[in-house]
Design a protein around this motif. Structure first.
Motif, PDB file in Angstrom:
ATOM      1  N   ARG A  21     -29.371   3.412  13.396  1.00 32.03           N
ATOM      2  CA  ARG A  21     -30.451   2.435  13.595  1.00 32.03           C
ATOM      3  C   ARG A  21     -30.560   1.469  12.423  1.00 32.03           C
ATOM      4  O   ARG A  21     -30.973   0.325  12.589  1.00 32.03           O
ATOM      5  CB  ARG A  21     -31.795   3.163  13.716  1.00 32.03           C
ATOM      6  CG  ARG A  21     -32.003   3.942  15.002  1.00 32.03           C
ATOM      7  CD  ARG A  21     -33.469   4.301  15.100  1.00 32.03           C
ATOM      8  NE  ARG A  21     -33.784   5.347  16.060  1.00 32.03           N
ATOM      9  CZ  ARG A  21     -33.871   5.167  17.376  1.00 32.03           C
ATOM     10  NH1 ARG A  21     -33.590   3.983  17.883  1.00 32.03           N
ATOM     11  NH2 ARG A  21     -34.216   6.168  18.166  1.00 32.03           N
ATOM     12  N   ASP A  22     -30.222   1.943  11.230  1.00 35.24           N
ATOM     13  CA  ASP A  22     -30.454   1.176  10.000  1.00 35.24           C
ATOM     14  C   ASP A  22     -29.653  -0.134  10.025  1.00 35.24           C
ATOM     15  O   ASP A  22     -28.429  -0.114  10.105  1.00 35.24           O
ATOM     16  CB  ASP A  22     -30.021   2.050   8.805  1.00 35.24           C
ATOM     17  CG  ASP A  22     -30.378   1.429   7.476  1.00 35.24           C
ATOM     18  OD1 ASP A  22     -30.587   0.202   7.414  1.00 35.24           O
ATOM     19  OD2 ASP A  22     -30.426   2.190   6.485  1.00 35.24           O
ATOM     20  N   LYS A  23     -30.348  -1.244   9.917  1.00 30.59           N
ATOM     21  CA  LYS A  23     -29.664  -2.550   9.991  1.00 30.59           C
ATOM     22  C   LYS A  23     -28.699  -2.758   8.827  1.00 30.59           C
ATOM     23  O   LYS A  23     -27.832  -3.621   8.890  1.00 30.59           O
ATOM     24  CB  LYS A  23     -30.685  -3.685  10.052  1.00 30.59           C
ATOM     25  CG  LYS A  23     -31.533  -3.832   8.822  1.00 30.59           C
ATOM     26  CD  LYS A  23     -32.525  -4.959   8.969  1.00 30.59           C
ATOM     27  CE  LYS A  23     -33.283  -5.107   7.659  1.00 30.59           C
ATOM     28  NZ  LYS A  23     -34.326  -6.091   7.705  1.00 30.59           N
ATOM     29  N   ASN A  24     -28.857  -1.977   7.749  1.00 28.21           N
ATOM     30  CA  ASN A  24     -27.961  -2.130   6.599  1.00 28.21           C
ATOM     31  C   ASN A  24     -26.697  -1.279   6.688  1.00 28.21           C
ATOM     32  O   ASN A  24     -25.864  -1.322   5.789  1.00 28.21           O
ATOM     33  CB  ASN A  24     -28.716  -1.784   5.302  1.00 28.21           C
ATOM     34  CG  ASN A  24     -29.826  -2.780   5.044  1.00 28.21           C
ATOM     35  OD1 ASN A  24     -29.621  -3.994   5.191  1.00 28.21           O
ATOM     36  ND2 ASN A  24     -31.013  -2.293   4.704  1.00 28.21           N
ATOM     37  N   THR A  25     -26.558  -0.490   7.756  1.00 29.14           N
ATOM     38  CA  THR A  25     -25.327   0.316   7.926  1.00 29.14           C
ATOM     39  C   THR A  25     -24.186  -0.600   8.355  1.00 29.14           C
ATOM     40  O   THR A  25     -24.312  -1.345   9.332  1.00 29.14           O
ATOM     41  CB  THR A  25     -25.563   1.425   8.984  1.00 29.14           C
ATOM     42  OG1 THR A  25     -26.615   2.280   8.516  1.00 29.14           O
ATOM     43  CG2 THR A  25     -24.304   2.229   9.238  1.00 29.14           C
ATOM     44  N   ASP A  26     -23.084  -0.558   7.595  1.00 28.35           N
ATOM     45  CA  ASP A  26     -21.944  -1.430   7.943  1.00 28.35           C
ATOM     46  C   ASP A  26     -21.098  -0.789   9.054  1.00 28.35           C
ATOM     47  O   ASP A  26     -21.339   0.367   9.446  1.00 28.35           O
ATOM     48  CB  ASP A  26     -21.103  -1.758   6.699  1.00 28.35           C
ATOM     49  CG  ASP A  26     -20.483  -0.525   6.053  1.00 28.35           C
ATOM     50  OD1 ASP A  26     -20.483   0.555   6.681  1.00 28.35           O
ATOM     51  OD2 ASP A  26     -19.997  -0.636   4.911  1.00 28.35           O
ATOM     52  N   SER A  27     -20.110  -1.517   9.564  1.00 24.56           N
ATOM     53  CA  SER A  27     -19.322  -1.039  10.709  1.00 24.56           C
ATOM     54  C   SER A  27     -18.594   0.268  10.406  1.00 24.56           C
ATOM     55  O   SER A  27     -18.488   1.146  11.266  1.00 24.56           O
ATOM     56  CB  SER A  27     -18.299  -2.086  11.129  1.00 24.56           C
ATOM     57  OG  SER A  27     -18.959  -3.174  11.672  1.00 24.56           O
ATOM     58  N   GLU A  28     -18.092   0.393   9.181  1.00 27.03           N
ATOM     59  CA  GLU A  28     -17.344   1.609   8.823  1.00 27.03           C
ATOM     60  C   GLU A  28     -18.251   2.841   8.960  1.00 27.03           C
ATOM     61  O   GLU A  28     -17.882   3.843   9.586  1.00 27.03           O
ATOM     62  CB  GLU A  28     -16.839   1.478   7.385  1.00 27.03           C
ATOM     63  CG  GLU A  28     -16.016   2.650   6.929  1.00 27.03           C
ATOM     64  CD  GLU A  28     -15.538   2.501   5.495  1.00 27.03           C
ATOM     65  OE1 GLU A  28     -15.772   1.443   4.875  1.00 27.03           O
ATOM     66  OE2 GLU A  28     -14.929   3.472   4.996  1.00 27.03           O
ATOM     67  N   ASN A  29     -19.445   2.745   8.409  1.00 27.70           N
ATOM     68  CA  ASN A  29     -20.366   3.888   8.465  1.00 27.70           C
ATOM     69  C   ASN A  29     -20.981   4.052   9.855  1.00 27.70           C
ATOM     70  O   ASN A  29     -21.310   5.166  10.263  1.00 27.70           O
ATOM     71  CB  ASN A  29     -21.440   3.741   7.384  1.00 27.70           C
ATOM     72  CG  ASN A  29     -20.855   4.039   6.028  1.00 27.70           C
ATOM     73  OD1 ASN A  29     -20.296   5.111   5.798  1.00 27.70           O
ATOM     74  ND2 ASN A  29     -20.920   3.064   5.124  1.00 27.70           N
ATOM     75  N   PHE A  30     -21.109   2.930  10.570  1.00 29.95           N
ATOM     76  CA  PHE A  30     -21.617   2.995  11.953  1.00 29.95           C
ATOM     77  C   PHE A  30     -20.621   3.773  12.811  1.00 29.95           C
ATOM     78  O   PHE A  30     -20.986   4.680  13.556  1.00 29.95           O
ATOM     79  CB  PHE A  30     -21.814   1.572  12.494  1.00 29.95           C
ATOM     80  CG  PHE A  30     -22.559   1.503  13.792  1.00 29.95           C
ATOM     81  CD1 PHE A  30     -23.938   1.329  13.818  1.00 29.95           C
ATOM     82  CD2 PHE A  30     -21.884   1.607  15.001  1.00 29.95           C
ATOM     83  CE1 PHE A  30     -24.635   1.270  15.020  1.00 29.95           C
ATOM     84  CE2 PHE A  30     -22.566   1.541  16.207  1.00 29.95           C
ATOM     85  CZ  PHE A  30     -23.949   1.374  16.214  1.00 29.95           C
ATOM     86  N   ARG A  31     -19.336   3.420  12.694  1.00 30.16           N
ATOM     87  CA  ARG A  31     -18.304   4.111  13.499  1.00 30.16           C
ATOM     88  C   ARG A  31     -18.252   5.596  13.153  1.00 30.16           C
ATOM     89  O   ARG A  31     -18.104   6.450  14.035  1.00 30.16           O
ATOM     90  CB  ARG A  31     -16.929   3.478  13.255  1.00 30.16           C
ATOM     91  CG  ARG A  31     -16.738   2.151  13.934  1.00 30.16           C
ATOM     92  CD  ARG A  31     -15.277   1.759  13.937  1.00 30.16           C
ATOM     93  NE  ARG A  31     -14.794   1.404  12.617  1.00 30.16           N
ATOM     94  CZ  ARG A  31     -14.708   0.137  12.168  1.00 30.16           C
ATOM     95  NH1 ARG A  31     -15.045  -0.867  12.942  1.00 30.16           N
ATOM     96  NH2 ARG A  31     -14.259  -0.114  10.956  1.00 30.16           N
ATOM     97  N   ALA A  32     -18.373   5.901  11.858  1.00 31.18           N
ATOM     98  CA  ALA A  32     -18.284   7.309  11.434  1.00 31.18           C
ATOM     99  C   ALA A  32     -19.461   8.116  11.992  1.00 31.18           C
ATOM    100  O   ALA A  32     -19.279   9.242  12.491  1.00 31.18           O
ATOM    101  CB  ALA A  32     -18.250   7.386   9.908  1.00 31.18           C
TER     102      ALA A  32
END
Ligand code: PRP
Ligand code: URA
Length: 209
Positions: A21-32
């Protein structure tokens, strides 16, 4: 709320949904994080799979074992569903993978099909549709119709965030399909986005913001 709706209550899922949910999470951490949640969804959803008894020879003796009765076919809805495939394959590595390309028209919010390629013999397989977002339910309902028209009958749907509107639509139009979700959110906004939600799952997964 619905006997076919399963909310997966798990501390790791709650932690990871917060990251997603966190808008500051980048794609790498989102995918993980999406992959980790998909691992847990795969474990929970596959509790429904049928088993057939089999014998297995250990180095010491023969004993009873078990194998999955039916083939498993995963069907991610492009694009965002792709982010759930690896997490499911880590738990069910023998699964085949089909793809359905659907995109919501931003004006009408209706799904438009642009791709369909799914393995044969849907009728005898456990078919698991993957899409992180169940918003209006238009895309999921349409994709489930395609799969049923091609013979699928043992169908489940795994998503990350479900809105009440989408759950209701699937319950009405596909009462036979079990939905497994990591979170159930409050409502949709006027543009069909889930609140509080996590934004556009496809864009966040692939960095196309
Ligand atoms: C998103 C999401 C679902 C759909 C959900 O896809 O991945 O497929 O919207 O909305 P609905 O329940 O109102 O139909 P989108 O159309 O944005 O395509 P994308 O995955 O390519 O970004
Ligand atoms: N699709 C998304 O990616 N996010 C939403 O909130 C709704 C539909």
């Amino acid at each position: 709320m619905n006997k076919n709706f399963f909310l997966i209550e798990h501390p790791i899922v709650k932690r990871d949904v917060t990251i997603l949910r966190d808008k500051n999470t980048d794609s790498e951490n989102f995918r993980a994080a999406l992959q980790r949640v998909s691992n847990i969804l795969a474990v929970e959803l596959s509790k429904e799979f049928k088993l057939t008894k089999t014998e297995v020879e250990t180095p010491l003796e023969t004993t009873q074992g078990a194998k999955l009765t039916h083939d498993v076919i995963l069907v991610p809805v492009l694009r965002a569903g792709l982010g759930m495939v690896n997490g499911f394959l880590q738990i069910i590595p023998e699964a085949k993978v089909g793809h359905i390309g659907l995109q919501r028209d931003e004006e009408t919010l209706k799904p438009v099909e642009y791709y369909y390629k799914v393995p044969k013999h849907l009728e005898s397989a456990e078919v698991v549709m993957l899409d992180p977002m169940l918003a209006t339910g238009g895309s999921a309902s349409e994709a489930l119709k395609y799969l049923k028209n091609r013979g699928a009958s043992k169908l489940a749907f795994a998503c990350l965030v479900a809105a009440p509107e989408g759950i209701e639509k699937i319950k009405t139009e596909h009462p036979d399909v079990k939905i497994f979700a990591a979170a159930m959110d409050r409502e949709l906004n006027t543009k069909g986005y889930i609140l509080p939600g996590l934004g556009d799952a496809g864009d966040r997964t692939f960095g196309t913001l």
